[in-house]
Design a protein around this motif. Structure first.
Motif, short mmCIF file in Angstrom:
data_model
loop_
_atom_site.label_atom_id
_atom_site.label_comp_id
_atom_site.label_asym_id
_atom_site.label_seq_id
_atom_site.Cartn_x
_atom_site.Cartn_y
_atom_site.Cartn_z
N HIS A 8 -10.08 2.62 4.06
CA HIS A 8 -10.54 1.28 4.45
C HIS A 8 -10.86 0.45 3.21
CE1 HIS A 8 -12.42 -1.79 6.97
NE2 HIS A 8 -13.33 -1.87 6.02
N LYS A 11 -7.70 -0.58 1.50
CA LYS A 11 -7.01 -1.67 2.20
C LYS A 11 -7.67 -3.01 1.92
CE LYS A 11 -5.06 0.71 6.22
NZ LYS A 11 -5.13 0.84 7.68
N ARG A 12 -9.00 -3.00 1.88
CA ARG A 12 -9.72 -4.24 1.61
C ARG A 12 -9.48 -4.72 0.17
NH1 ARG A 12 -11.58 -7.47 5.42
NH2 ARG A 12 -13.48 -7.92 4.29
N ARG A 14 -6.70 -4.17 -1.52
CA ARG A 14 -5.33 -4.69 -1.48
C ARG A 14 -5.27 -6.06 -0.81
NH1 ARG A 14 -1.76 -3.82 2.69
NH2 ARG A 14 0.27 -4.70 2.25
N GLN A 15 -5.96 -6.20 0.31
CA GLN A 15 -5.94 -7.46 1.05
C GLN A 15 -6.52 -8.60 0.21
OE1 GLN A 15 -8.19 -6.30 4.45
NE2 GLN A 15 -6.50 -5.16 5.34
N GLU A 42 -5.79 1.64 -3.63
CA GLU A 42 -5.36 0.87 -2.47
C GLU A 42 -4.82 1.73 -1.34
OE1 GLU A 42 -2.75 -2.29 -3.75
OE2 GLU A 42 -4.38 -3.38 -4.72
N THR A 43 -4.29 2.89 -1.66
CA THR A 43 -3.80 3.79 -0.61
C THR A 43 -4.88 4.74 -0.12
OG1 THR A 43 -3.05 5.43 -2.21
CG2 THR A 43 -1.44 3.74 -1.51
N SER A 79 -7.34 3.12 16.98
CA SER A 79 -6.26 2.18 16.70
C SER A 79 -5.94 1.31 17.91
CB SER A 79 -5.02 2.94 16.24
OG SER A 79 -4.63 3.85 17.23
N ASP A 88 -5.68 -3.24 13.43
CA ASP A 88 -5.58 -3.39 11.98
C ASP A 88 -4.92 -4.71 11.63
OD1 ASP A 88 -5.70 -2.87 9.29
OD2 ASP A 88 -4.02 -1.47 9.27
N GLY A 91 -4.11 -5.42 8.10
CA GLY A 91 -3.09 -4.54 7.54
C GLY A 91 -1.69 -5.00 7.91
N ASP A 92 -1.59 -6.03 8.72
CA ASP A 92 -0.31 -6.57 9.18
C ASP A 92 0.16 -7.63 8.18
OD1 ASP A 92 1.71 -8.05 10.43
OD2 ASP A 92 0.77 -7.92 12.40
N LYS A 93 1.27 -7.36 7.49
CA LYS A 93 1.77 -8.26 6.45
C LYS A 93 2.05 -9.66 6.99
CE LYS A 93 5.14 -8.75 2.73
NZ LYS A 93 4.80 -10.12 2.60
#
Length: 124
Positions: A8, A11-12, A14-15, A42-43, A79, A88, A91-93
């Protein structure tokens, strides 16, 4: 296996990095590490120490708490979507592209676009 909190937080990172248009290389240089380490953060492959998270937060101009926002307690995580919104979303590009584009629009036009989107979503 990576811990869900590390994933998590990664991801934050990276975002936020992506939303600011910053590369992994630039972020890494700002905090004094190699970009491969940013990739691992990031992973969620590597845990971010408290001091490193502080430096990353400073480089990305957010509070440290930002990286924990949206973190669910184990008994409520999952999920499953909430209504029509995917679990998520960030997390969706495609959603991230839309958010980034939205904030690139001048504020007065952005409000009109928002109003239009509300009308269209009520009709659908």
């Amino acid at each position: 296996m990576a811990h869900r909190v590390d994933v998590h937080v990664g991801k934050r990172i990276r975002q936020r990095r992506w939303l600011t248009g910053m590369t992994q290389q630039k972020l890494a240089a700002m905090v004094g590490i190699k970009f491969q380490q940013i990739q691992k953060y990031e992973t969620g492959a590597n845990r971010v120490s408290a001091s490193r998270l502080w430096e990353i937060a400073d480089a990305l101009e957010v509070q440290v708490a930002f990286f924990f926002e949206g973190l669910e307690q184990p008994e409520t995580s999952g999920s499953a979507p909430i209504g029509d919104v995917p679990y998520d979303l960030l997390g969706d590009k495609e959603a991230m592209d839309l958010i980034r584009s939205y904030y690139a629009i001048p504020a007065n036009q952005r409000r009109r676009l928002f109003d239009l989107a509300r009308v269209l979503s009520d009709v659908a």
